[in-house]
Design a protein around this motif. Structure first.
Motif, short mmCIF file in Angstrom:
data_model
loop_
_atom_site.label_atom_id
_atom_site.label_comp_id
_atom_site.label_asym_id
_atom_site.label_seq_id
_atom_site.Cartn_x
_atom_site.Cartn_y
_atom_site.Cartn_z
N TYR A 35 0.79 -1.24 0.03
CA TYR A 35 -0.11 0.00 -0.03
C TYR A 35 0.76 1.29 -0.03
O TYR A 35 1.68 1.51 0.76
N THR A 59 2.57 4.78 0.86
CA THR A 59 2.70 5.61 1.79
C THR A 59 3.68 6.62 1.55
O THR A 59 4.30 6.67 0.11
N GLU A 60 3.86 7.67 2.17
CA GLU A 60 4.75 8.57 2.09
C GLU A 60 6.20 8.37 1.80
O GLU A 60 7.15 8.42 0.97
N ASP A 61 6.46 7.34 2.80
CA ASP A 61 8.02 6.62 2.80
C ASP A 61 8.16 5.85 1.48
O ASP A 61 9.23 5.88 1.02
N LEU A 113 -0.30 11.06 -3.95
CA LEU A 113 -0.37 9.86 -3.06
C LEU A 113 -1.61 9.56 -2.59
O LEU A 113 -2.07 8.36 -2.82
N TYR A 114 -2.58 10.39 -2.66
CA TYR A 114 -4.08 10.04 -2.24
C TYR A 114 -4.50 9.15 -3.75
O TYR A 114 -5.30 8.01 -3.54
N GLN A 174 -2.96 5.64 -3.70
CA GLN A 174 -3.90 4.79 -2.62
C GLN A 174 -5.13 4.30 -3.14
O GLN A 174 -5.57 3.21 -2.82
N SER A 189 6.28 -3.59 6.79
CA SER A 189 5.10 -2.49 7.63
C SER A 189 3.89 -3.14 6.88
O SER A 189 3.66 -3.09 5.84
N SER A 239 0.21 -3.17 5.22
CA SER A 239 -0.37 -2.26 4.42
C SER A 239 -1.46 -1.32 4.86
O SER A 239 -1.82 -0.27 4.47
N SER A 240 -2.35 -1.99 5.96
CA SER A 240 -3.55 -1.26 6.34
C SER A 240 -4.42 -0.69 5.41
O SER A 240 -4.96 0.48 5.48
N GLN A 241 -4.64 -1.40 4.46
CA GLN A 241 -5.56 -0.96 3.05
C GLN A 241 -6.82 -0.65 3.66
O GLN A 241 -7.48 0.30 3.24
N GLU A 288 -7.18 2.55 5.67
CA GLU A 288 -7.03 3.81 4.77
C GLU A 288 -8.47 3.93 3.96
O GLU A 288 -8.70 4.96 3.60
#
Length: 254
Positions: free
Chosen positions: A13, A15-17, A55-56, A59, A242, A244-246, A249
């Protein structure tokens, strides 16, 4: 093998990183001669595409592709076992394979999640990693074809994976995947049908390619030492993947 870590990042997913690491990911791909030239060029096109998007938007595209389209699920056993009882045992076997090689995975992510699987392969010697990569070749091929239909640049990752594995996907298994429904994420009626709970088949024959003799059994076999060779045990390693936590989000942005 850094290339597998790069693939893992590309399928995670956004992310900024992740966006900040795209230049490094592109450098790893450009310098990796294990990937054939055509597939390497397509991967660099994907990196360029990702670098040029908000980024949005990245995602949202990721969620629509991989979270809301069951036929594009990044969970390997979704395609291999579906809702059958073998899926749970396959999860146990795969996690045991990780742990046997000194890798402690993220507990809040299923072990068959493709980015996690690729991160695991990145910790192995090529002689160990490439045979394992070839086991889900039919899944990777089907995903590449479905992404090609959608004109998605993510197709490049799965084309590269099958090229690196250097194996021909099982045509019978691939035919079964090709025959499955492949609805678009905005076709809600078709999605509801695709996600309906399928009956569990407790009478699958032992030789069923989607049962114990399929990917899970081969993964179990892969972690057995060869005759006369002692199995080395590595000290446990903290796995830094890390999750994804999709879903979280997606809910937050809906």
């Amino acid at each position: 093998m850094r290339i597998f870590r790069a693939f893992s990042a590309l399928l995670s997913y956004p992310t900024e990183d992740f966006v900040a690491a795209l230049d490094e990911i592109g450098e790893v791909i450009a310098n990796e001669r294990l990937v054939p030239a055509r597939e390497r060029a397509a991967l660099l096109d994907l990196v360029h595409d990702l670098r040029g998007c908000d980024l949005y938007d990245l995602q949202e595209r990721y969620v629509l592709l991989f979270d809301r389209t069951r036929s594009l699920s990044l969970h390997l056993f979704e395609h291999v076992h579906g809702e059958s009882r073998d899926r749970g045992q396959a999860m146990v076997d795969l996690r045991a394979l990780y742990e046997a090689n000194g890798l402690v995975g993220a507990e809040n992510e299923l072990p068959d999640f493709t980015p996690l699987f690729l991160e695991f392969l990145s910790t192995l010697d090529p002689t160990q990693a490439l045979p394992l990569l070839g086991e889900p070749a039919h899944v990777f091929t089907a995903l590449a074809e479905r992404l090609h239909k959608r004109k998605s640049p993510y197709e490049a990752v799965f084309r590269a994976l099958t090229a690196i594995a250097k194996v021909q996907p099982d045509e019978a298994l691939l035919a079964l995947l090709r025959a499955e429904p492949d609805p678009e994420p905005d076709d809600f009626e078709a999605l509801d049908e695709a996600y309906e709970d399928a009956p569990v088949d407790f009478g699958a024959p032992a030789g069923d390619s989607c049962g114990r003799d399929g990917l899970a059994a081969k993964l179990r076999q892969a972690r057995r030492p060869a005759p006369g060779v002692a199995q080395s045990v590595k000290p446990p390693t903290t796995f830094t993947y890390s999750p994804s936590s999709q879903a979280a989000e997606a809910d937050r942005h809906d």
